[in-house]
Write an enzyme that holds these catalytic residues in place. Sequence first.
Site, short mmCIF file in Angstrom:
data_model
loop_
_atom_site.label_atom_id
_atom_site.label_comp_id
_atom_site.label_asym_id
_atom_site.label_seq_id
_atom_site.Cartn_x
_atom_site.Cartn_y
_atom_site.Cartn_z
CG ASP A 141 -1.49 5.96 2.73
OD1 ASP A 141 -0.82 6.68 2.08
OD2 ASP A 141 -2.27 6.13 2.49
CG ASP B 238 -2.08 0.76 0.77
OD1 ASP B 238 -2.36 1.33 0.30
OD2 ASP B 238 -1.89 1.78 2.46
#
Length: 172
Positions: A9, A7
């Site tokens: 993030d 991901d």
Amino acid sequence: MQPVIVDLDVIRDTSRDAAPDQWNPRPGSLEAIARLSRADRRVLVTGTPVRDGDPATALDRLTRLHNRLSQAASNAGGQIDAILFCPHGPDTNCPCRPPRPGLLLDIALRQQLRLELVPYITLDQGPALEAGRTAGLRCLLLGTGNTDAAEPCFSSLDSAVQYLLDETDNAD
């Protein structure tokens, strides 16, 4: 080459001080990507950074962010094989925006992956984790470890990568 889905993030700084349209890596994240690349893993990065505003402007910012991310990973000795994202805003009810698993399911279809075998490194809370669980991915979590999650939780991307590489070494 075995894929690992990461991901966005987990790689970029998501602290309150970080601007959503800027890209600053978390400490050690680029080196972790380089380790995955050297271990012959395909690194697939996912994200849904279009939060609000004009989608065309957001897509332009996103393209610049992805270019900087790919170049920074390359400078660290790594390679990002693909950056996959939902270009739609949060109010579109798009099936590929977390917490819905559409983006991850699309990746599996396009890459011909068995998702239950693919590691997905994501934050230990939030919609991306819910999407990963719903899609049936093998989630590895980055965060504080202060959750009731059954999945392994790590303090850094590097420690999650080490866990994956140790698994591979032990399987041989």
